[in-house]
Design a protein around this motif. Structure first.
Motif, mmCIF file in Angstrom:
data_model
loop_
_atom_site.group_PDB
_atom_site.id
_atom_site.type_symbol
_atom_site.label_atom_id
_atom_site.label_comp_id
_atom_site.label_asym_id
_atom_site.label_seq_id
_atom_site.Cartn_x
_atom_site.Cartn_y
_atom_site.Cartn_z
ATOM 1 N N ASP A 1 0.811 -1.220 0.000
ATOM 2 C CA ASP A 1 0.000 0.000 0.000
ATOM 3 C C ASP A 1 0.844 1.270 0.000
ATOM 4 O O ASP A 1 0.306 2.367 0.051
ATOM 5 N N THR A 2 2.163 1.110 -0.036
ATOM 6 C CA THR A 2 3.061 2.256 0.087
ATOM 7 C C THR A 2 3.535 2.741 -1.276
ATOM 8 O O THR A 2 4.022 1.944 -2.085
ATOM 9 N N ARG A 3 3.398 4.043 -1.521
ATOM 10 C CA ARG A 3 3.960 4.615 -2.749
ATOM 11 C C ARG A 3 5.461 4.728 -2.553
ATOM 12 O O ARG A 3 5.937 5.447 -1.696
ATOM 13 N N ALA A 4 6.200 3.983 -3.357
ATOM 14 C CA ALA A 4 7.650 3.909 -3.222
ATOM 15 C C ALA A 4 8.376 4.873 -4.149
ATOM 16 O O ALA A 4 9.530 5.215 -3.907
ATOM 17 N N GLY A 5 7.716 5.333 -5.216
ATOM 18 C CA GLY A 5 8.368 6.240 -6.143
ATOM 19 C C GLY A 5 7.409 6.768 -7.187
ATOM 20 O O GLY A 5 6.318 6.218 -7.382
ATOM 21 N N VAL A 6 7.834 7.847 -7.861
ATOM 22 C CA VAL A 6 7.049 8.448 -8.928
ATOM 23 C C VAL A 6 7.970 8.906 -10.055
ATOM 24 O O VAL A 6 9.128 9.262 -9.821
ATOM 25 N N ALA A 7 7.438 8.891 -11.258
ATOM 26 C CA ALA A 7 8.100 9.470 -12.427
ATOM 27 C C ALA A 7 7.096 10.454 -13.025
ATOM 28 O O ALA A 7 6.036 10.045 -13.511
ATOM 29 N N VAL A 8 7.404 11.732 -12.957
ATOM 30 C CA VAL A 8 6.502 12.790 -13.387
ATOM 31 C C VAL A 8 6.663 13.011 -14.891
ATOM 32 O O VAL A 8 7.784 13.033 -15.415
ATOM 33 N N PHE A 9 5.531 13.201 -15.565
ATOM 34 C CA PHE A 9 5.570 13.408 -17.013
ATOM 35 C C PHE A 9 4.566 14.462 -17.456
ATOM 36 O O PHE A 9 3.623 14.797 -16.742
ATOM 37 N N HIS A 10 4.805 14.957 -18.670
ATOM 38 C CA HIS A 10 3.876 15.839 -19.380
ATOM 39 C C HIS A 10 3.689 15.232 -20.761
ATOM 40 O O HIS A 10 4.669 14.827 -21.395
ATOM 41 N N ARG A 11 2.458 15.178 -21.214
ATOM 42 C CA ARG A 11 2.178 14.609 -22.527
ATOM 43 C C ARG A 11 2.012 15.711 -23.554
ATOM 44 O O ARG A 11 1.437 16.761 -23.282
ATOM 45 N N PHE B 1 9.499 13.200 -19.641
ATOM 46 C CA PHE B 1 9.752 12.879 -18.235
ATOM 47 C C PHE B 1 10.563 14.014 -17.628
ATOM 48 O O PHE B 1 11.621 14.368 -18.142
ATOM 49 N N THR B 2 10.045 14.591 -16.540
ATOM 50 C CA THR B 2 10.680 15.762 -15.947
ATOM 51 C C THR B 2 11.309 15.505 -14.588
ATOM 52 O O THR B 2 12.198 16.242 -14.175
ATOM 53 N N HIS B 3 10.850 14.476 -13.883
ATOM 54 C CA HIS B 3 11.365 14.238 -12.531
ATOM 55 C C HIS B 3 11.037 12.816 -12.109
ATOM 56 O O HIS B 3 9.942 12.322 -12.387
ATOM 57 N N THR B 4 11.987 12.174 -11.464
ATOM 58 C CA THR B 4 11.763 10.855 -10.878
ATOM 59 C C THR B 4 12.235 10.910 -9.440
ATOM 60 O O THR B 4 13.294 11.485 -9.153
ATOM 61 N N GLU B 5 11.441 10.341 -8.552
ATOM 62 C CA GLU B 5 11.785 10.365 -7.132
ATOM 63 C C GLU B 5 11.413 9.025 -6.500
ATOM 64 O O GLU B 5 10.324 8.507 -6.738
ATOM 65 N N VAL B 6 12.340 8.478 -5.699
ATOM 66 C CA VAL B 6 12.082 7.257 -4.951
ATOM 67 C C VAL B 6 12.133 7.613 -3.478
ATOM 68 O O VAL B 6 13.043 8.324 -3.034
ATOM 69 N N ASP B 7 11.155 7.134 -2.735
ATOM 70 C CA ASP B 7 11.115 7.357 -1.287
ATOM 71 C C ASP B 7 12.426 6.848 -0.684
ATOM 72 O O ASP B 7 12.894 5.763 -1.035
#
Length: 116
Positions: free
Chosen positions: A34-44, A51-57
């Motif tokens: 149930d834990t969000r471990a990371g995200v990869a931010v994008f714009h279409r 892809f503008t930013h990636t972050e891992v907890d």
């Protein structure tokens, strides 16, 4: 879309890394349980995803979550028939280290002057 951690991945094989595309938030999300471990931010854009930013907890850093996130996101991009603008240094480096994904980078794309 779901990606199980590969057997050679540092993520505990008992835990599955699930990656989903959240179009409303403009990001791919990696979850372990149930834990969000990371995200990869994008714009279409038209035929392109930037892809503008990636972050891992921090609790999941060094466990292969970022790699699973990048792989699943780029696999999804390929399925959609889009090209990539890898402004995010993590995504750009991941593609450079995984040449099977290099064909996804828009041949007209270039890193803006002064960017790393």
């Amino acid at each position: 879309m779901s990606n199980a951690a590969a057997s050679n991945s540092p993520v505990d094989p008992a835990e599955e890394v699930k990656v989903t595309r959240n179009d409303e938030e403009g990001r791919y999300e990696a979850r372990i349980g149930d834990t969000r471990a990371g995200v990869a931010v994008f714009h279409r854009g038209r035929g392109v995803i930037s892809f503008t930013h990636t972050e891992v907890d921090p609790a999941f850093e060094g466990q292969g979550v970022g790699g699973e996130l990048a792989r699943a996101a780029l696999d999804d991009v390929r399925e959609q028939g889009l090209l990539v603008h890898p402004y995010c240094p993590f995504i750009r480096t991941w593609i450079n280290r995984n040449p099977d994904y290099a064909d996804l980078v828009d041949p007209k794309w270039h890193l803006p002057e002064g960017a790393e």
